[in-house]
Design a protein around this motif. Structure first.
Motif, PDB file in Angstrom:
ATOM      1  N   ALA A 120       0.832  -1.205   0.000  1.00  0.00           N
ATOM      2  CA  ALA A 120       0.000   0.000   0.000  1.00  0.00           C
ATOM      3  C   ALA A 120       0.866   1.255   0.000  1.00  0.00           C
ATOM      4  O   ALA A 120       0.575   2.231  -0.715  1.00  0.00           O
ATOM      5  CB  ALA A 120      -0.936  -0.002   1.207  1.00  0.00           C
ATOM      6  N   GLU A 121       1.923   1.261   0.782  1.00  0.00           N
ATOM      7  CA  GLU A 121       2.831   2.402   0.824  1.00  0.00           C
ATOM      8  C   GLU A 121       3.470   2.633  -0.551  1.00  0.00           C
ATOM      9  O   GLU A 121       3.567   3.762  -1.030  1.00  0.00           O
ATOM     10  CB  GLU A 121       3.925   2.162   1.868  1.00  0.00           C
ATOM     11  CG  GLU A 121       3.441   2.125   3.301  1.00  0.00           C
ATOM     12  CD  GLU A 121       3.275   3.513   3.895  1.00  0.00           C
ATOM     13  OE1 GLU A 121       3.525   4.501   3.178  1.00  0.00           O
ATOM     14  OE2 GLU A 121       2.880   3.610   5.066  1.00  0.00           O
ATOM     15  N   MET A 122       3.901   1.538  -1.171  1.00  0.00           N
ATOM     16  CA  MET A 122       4.558   1.659  -2.475  1.00  0.00           C
ATOM     17  C   MET A 122       3.565   2.078  -3.555  1.00  0.00           C
ATOM     18  O   MET A 122       3.894   2.857  -4.456  1.00  0.00           O
ATOM     19  CB  MET A 122       5.223   0.335  -2.834  1.00  0.00           C
ATOM     20  CG  MET A 122       6.350  -0.055  -1.895  1.00  0.00           C
ATOM     21  SD  MET A 122       6.875  -1.766  -2.133  1.00  0.00           S
ATOM     22  CE  MET A 122       7.907  -2.010  -0.690  1.00  0.00           C
ATOM     23  N   VAL A 193      10.712   3.155   5.530  1.00  0.00           N
ATOM     24  CA  VAL A 193      11.241   3.543   4.220  1.00  0.00           C
ATOM     25  C   VAL A 193      12.758   3.493   4.211  1.00  0.00           C
ATOM     26  O   VAL A 193      13.385   2.931   3.303  1.00  0.00           O
ATOM     27  CB  VAL A 193      10.740   4.954   3.843  1.00  0.00           C
ATOM     28  CG1 VAL A 193      11.448   5.450   2.580  1.00  0.00           C
ATOM     29  CG2 VAL A 193       9.237   4.948   3.634  1.00  0.00           C
ATOM     30  N   ALA A 194      13.375   4.083   5.234  1.00  0.00           N
ATOM     31  CA  ALA A 194      14.837   4.099   5.281  1.00  0.00           C
ATOM     32  C   ALA A 194      15.397   2.678   5.373  1.00  0.00           C
ATOM     33  O   ALA A 194      16.433   2.363   4.764  1.00  0.00           O
ATOM     34  CB  ALA A 194      15.306   4.931   6.463  1.00  0.00           C
ATOM     35  N   ALA A 243       8.820  -5.645  -9.824  1.00  0.00           N
ATOM     36  CA  ALA A 243       9.523  -4.496 -10.403  1.00  0.00           C
ATOM     37  C   ALA A 243       8.961  -3.157  -9.948  1.00  0.00           C
ATOM     38  O   ALA A 243       9.713  -2.213  -9.683  1.00  0.00           O
ATOM     39  CB  ALA A 243       9.481  -4.600 -11.928  1.00  0.00           C
ATOM     40  N   GLU A 244       7.625  -3.033  -9.854  1.00  0.00           N
ATOM     41  CA  GLU A 244       7.036  -1.755  -9.461  1.00  0.00           C
ATOM     42  C   GLU A 244       7.499  -1.361  -8.060  1.00  0.00           C
ATOM     43  O   GLU A 244       7.897  -0.222  -7.823  1.00  0.00           O
ATOM     44  CB  GLU A 244       5.518  -1.848  -9.510  1.00  0.00           C
ATOM     45  CG  GLU A 244       4.941  -1.868 -10.916  1.00  0.00           C
ATOM     46  CD  GLU A 244       4.953  -0.498 -11.559  1.00  0.00           C
ATOM     47  OE1 GLU A 244       4.934   0.503 -10.838  1.00  0.00           O
ATOM     48  OE2 GLU A 244       4.985  -0.442 -12.807  1.00  0.00           O
ATOM     49  N   ILE A 249      11.202   1.763  -4.426  1.00  0.00           N
ATOM     50  CA  ILE A 249      12.203   1.867  -3.361  1.00  0.00           C
ATOM     51  C   ILE A 249      13.490   2.470  -3.911  1.00  0.00           C
ATOM     52  O   ILE A 249      14.108   3.345  -3.293  1.00  0.00           O
ATOM     53  CB  ILE A 249      12.478   0.488  -2.748  1.00  0.00           C
ATOM     54  CG1 ILE A 249      11.209  -0.095  -2.125  1.00  0.00           C
ATOM     55  CG2 ILE A 249      13.591   0.569  -1.696  1.00  0.00           C
ATOM     56  CD1 ILE A 249      11.332  -1.562  -1.764  1.00  0.00           C
ATOM     57  N   ALA A 250      13.893   2.007  -5.092  1.00  0.00           N
ATOM     58  CA  ALA A 250      15.144   2.488  -5.686  1.00  0.00           C
ATOM     59  C   ALA A 250      15.085   3.983  -5.986  1.00  0.00           C
ATOM     60  O   ALA A 250      16.083   4.695  -5.837  1.00  0.00           O
ATOM     61  CB  ALA A 250      15.444   1.707  -6.957  1.00  0.00           C
TER      62      ALA A 250
END
Length: 439
Positions: A120-122, A193-194, A243-244, A249-250
């Motif tokens: 959900a965050e992504m 996230v970090a 991949a998404e 993240i990248a």
């Protein structure tokens, strides 16, 4: 709209339950799919995960930019949801528009609470990316709120959607809260996230990001003609990330170019063992195009791998072209001059800027899955497909179609002259060893 008890198509839905604007399932179609999942589970629990996505203050978008721009934004969000679901969910999934700026995303597969939260965050980050110049030359952003739940036991679809809607409404009363669970529990303390960014850097260093291959087929003969390279990461706590999620993240970690380079290097190394004539498709990201020396570095990787340049296709999406189009065209010409083929990916999912067809050195037009959803039973959808294929062929382009899941879809696109397809009808993404057994 989300609490309407009838299963008949609503005012924004076509017969069969599809949303008129986006082509996604509508409320009736979503309920029917959820009911089927529940019934297929029998007496046991149905492993259904669901999230309801609401675009904050979407009415203000229509007022500020106009209804046409608002519609274009919804279509773009729908495309992002579809791509995210296809990349991240291995089982059956559902993406539906329930009216206005409200979307339902559900998966019929087991998932931990932490994984569903992380997805959900992504997904929120993917939706919040700039939508591009869809009105008055200005970029637009939409900020989502998301309600989450994991179905327990034999659920009723109406109650499931209603509970999500109630939670989503509650989120709107708390400034700063963008994700909440139907059961009222606090957001689980998973990977921040970090932490995820650090995990990714370590995974790249240890070469833990694997490459799978999505086979591509000749529409008429069914023969495998090549494959698209896709990234997968088995996170030790969250499980499989596609991949998404990986590129999301990248991007936050400013490691997009490194991740893309890793995928290309691994894919080329594995493709060196393929039989002669099979094509390898690699995706180009916006970060790739902005990296100094990208063309020379990629050509160096290709030469070192031994894979013939004329067996490689570089796929680029409209999203990657929203920056400097002229510079992107120049870089792609340099690849084309070295024998690589260029494909415009996800055509039909976004803005469909026909200027790209004039400027870019294209060899393939790759149609998004949304372009073939209704082609076997909707004359208007078929007419749109026919027009696009005719245009592509008049420009000397071959057509690849994504997301083919049924034989009737394959039969239609073959009859209309599309050359290639990929999708679950042919095969799901697979490891290199498995792919070699299929060719």
């Amino acid at each position: 709209m989300v609490t309407n008890a009838a299963n008949d198509p609503g005012p924004g839905e076509l017969p069969g339950g599809r949303d008129r604007l986006t082509g996604l399932e509508g409320l009736a179609g979503a309920r029917a799919r959820l009911e089927r999942w529940r019934d297929e589970a029998g007496a046991g629990p149905a492993p259904v995960q669901a999230m309801l996505i609401g675009l904050r203050r979407f009415d203000a978008v229509n007022l500020a930019y106009g209804a046409d721009a608002g519609d274009a934004a919804l279509v773009e969000v729908a495309g992002r949801l579809l791509h995210f679901a296809a990349a991240e969910i291995e089982g059956e999934w559902l993406v539906a528009r329930l009216g206005g700026g409200t979307f339902l995303f559900a998966a019929n597969e087991a998932s931990s609470r932490e994984r569903w939260q992380s997805l959900a965050e992504m997904l929120a980050a993917a939706i919040a990316r700039p939508l591009g110049n869809i009105s008055s030359g200005s970029a637009m952003r939409l900020w989502p709120r998301i309600a989450l739940m994991r179905a327990k036991g034999r659920y009723e679809p109406q109650k499931l959607i209603g509970a999500l809607a109630h939670t989503l409404e509650g989120l709107g009363q708390h400034e700063g809260r963008r994700i909440g669970w139907v059961d009222g529990d606090d957001v689980p303390q998973g990977r921040g996230v970090a932490q995820l960014e650090g995990d990714l850097l370590a995974a790249l260093e240890r070469k833990e990001i694997s490459v799978l291959f999505q086979p591509q087929f000749d529409c008429r003969t069914g023969r495998i003609v090549g494959a698209e390279a896709l990234a997968r990461w088995e996170h030790p706590e969250l499980g499989r990330l596609g991949a998404e999620a990986l590129f999301g993240i990248a991007t936050r970690a400013d490691q997009t170019a490194q991740l893309s380079n890793h995928i290309a290097r691994e894919a080329l190394s594995l493709a060196a063992d393929w039989p002669e004539g099979l094509r390898l498709s690699l995706n180009i990201t916006p970060a790739d195009l902005s990296t100094v020396g990208y063309v020379a570095e990629m050509i160096g990787l290709i030469d070192a791998s031994g894979v013939p340049a004329d067996c490689i296709t570089l796929e680029i999406t409209e999203q990657a072209l929203l920056g400097d189009l002229e510079r992107a065209a120049d870089l792609l010409r340099r690849f084309s001059d070295r024998g690589l083929a260029i494909a415009l990916d996800d055509f039909g999912a976004g803005f469909c800027n026909f200027r790209y067809l004039k400027i870019l050195p294209l060899d393939y037009l790759k149609l998004d899955r949304t372009m073939v959803e209704g082609v076997s039973d909707n004359s208007r959808d078929l007419a749109v497909l026919r027009g696009i294929v005719t245009m592509a062929h008049s420009l000397g382009l071959k057509v690849i179609v994504e997301g083919i899941e049924r034989e009737d879809q394959r039969a239609v696109i073959a009859a209309e002259g599309c050359e290639f397809y990929q999708g679950f009808l042919g095969a799901k993404p697979m490891a290199a060893a498995e792919f070699l057994k299929c060719v």
